[in-house]
Write an enzyme that holds these catalytic residues in place. Sequence first.
Site, PDB file in Angstrom:
ATOM      1  N   LYS A 180     -24.745 -20.315 -23.992  1.00 44.72           N
ATOM      2  CA  LYS A 180     -25.126 -19.443 -22.829  1.00 44.72           C
ATOM      3  C   LYS A 180     -26.308 -18.406 -23.271  1.00 44.72           C
ATOM      4  CE  LYS A 180     -22.136 -21.716 -20.621  1.00 44.72           C
ATOM      5  NZ  LYS A 180     -22.486 -23.209 -20.147  1.00 44.72           N
ATOM      6  N   GLU A 203     -24.200  -9.229 -18.803  1.00 42.07           N
ATOM      7  CA  GLU A 203     -25.340  -9.293 -18.069  1.00 42.07           C
ATOM      8  C   GLU A 203     -25.103  -8.193 -16.959  1.00 42.07           C
ATOM      9  OE1 GLU A 203     -26.343 -14.123 -17.473  1.00 42.07           O
ATOM     10  OE2 GLU A 203     -25.004 -13.024 -16.090  1.00 42.07           O
ATOM     11  N   ARG A 219     -24.298 -32.602 -17.387  1.00 41.13           N
ATOM     12  CA  ARG A 219     -23.391 -33.638 -17.186  1.00 41.13           C
ATOM     13  C   ARG A 219     -23.380 -33.805 -15.547  1.00 41.13           C
ATOM     14  NH1 ARG A 219     -19.748 -30.541 -14.645  1.00 41.13           N
ATOM     15  NH2 ARG A 219     -19.361 -28.494 -15.517  1.00 41.13           N
TER      16      ARG A 219
END
Length: 443
Positions: A116, A200, A291
């Site tokens: 990430k 974050e 995906r």
Amino acid sequence: MFTKVLVANRGEIACRIIQSCQLLGIKAVAIYSEADRDALHVHLAEEAYEVGPARVFESYLNIDKILAVAKEAKVNAIHPGYGFLSENPDFATRCHEEGIVFVGPSPETMMLMGDKVSARNHMKKAGVPVIPGSVEPIASVDEAVTFAEEQGYPVMLKAAAGGGGIGMEKAGDKEQLKKAFQSNQRRAMNYFSSGSLYIEKALESPRHIEVQIIGDRGGNVIHLGERDCSIQRRHQKVIEEAPALDLSEGLLQRLRKAAIQAAKSLQYENAGTLEFLVENDDFYFLEMNTRLQVEHPVTEEVTGVDIVREQLNVAAGEALGIDQSRVQMQGHAIETRIYAEDPKTFFPSPGTIDVFDIPEGECIRLDTGVQSGTEVTPHYDPLLAKLIVSGKSREDTIEKLQETLKGCNIQGLKTNIPFLREVTNHPDYTAGKITINFVNDHF
């Protein structure tokens, strides 16, 4: 086009892929664990092979065994579905080494987007807005506290290799952050074999909006519109809909442009999803799923595009079967995920399904891998089915969905259907007043 495809998954998504293969004239090969010997996907496929005990690391995540089956069955390609090995670059690489096509993007893309932190950094370079956060994994709790005090609380602590809402925790002050750091690091190590975390700034009341994209080897990338996936419990989606409601035309155009820009920056092939948090008229990159997405049916229902079919075509080296100008969204669709779980605590509730009766109709689509008599074991995700209802408008769709949920009769184990009925009848839900905090705020 391929002649034979191995489906490296189980449950409803294995059934869904097998059915698409058969519609294309492709023979489908199923795999199953000892616990899934009598599962529906085993009976749907032309061939089926046992790959090991119930434990996922010995069966559905056993790369050597799955590749041995693929070679024995002489398949051309492997479709991984979602979860399990679908975003595993090592598996994709092994498939390529064995001369078997992996239905998905390149291993390099999966690796880049799977971490990430590297995904955030790539998107920043590509010009896609990201939430203020760490540019490197957080090395210590002190580093996390320093970031939070510079940016202001609340903050969101996340596993760098995470997914599915696992390893995410919001902290509103220093003490919560210290506690979350220790517990999240352990959880990240247990689930993802990496204790790496990043941090974050947390938005207060965002919506979870995602854009479905698909690309081919020729560099063509199109979007298939947006989905609203804000209704979540434990950071996991439970109700999704398309199109996303009440987004300004300007914001829609910026979201779509960012999604295409991101995909092209990766030279992306196959289906993928750009996930964003939207607050007011601003949006921020959350992550990219490389995906097929669980909620892909709502996009299929409003666009008429069979995403699995496009995945197989693109993986076979063919060009996309549709261009952007022909993507038209009509009507509305809502998906509810039916889980074998307690409707109040959301804890899994394994057992045997004595009765599995879901209403049928033109506006109703049921994607499932179970039937009456199926034993739901504690070994896997307790998703029983996806109930997708379509209508002319959101209001029309909600009315049909409420009636359909009222007619659902599943006996033998607990399900979350009472919870789904409560949500879809809630005045704030019907009014479209939804954010990712909806379940915490109202249940």
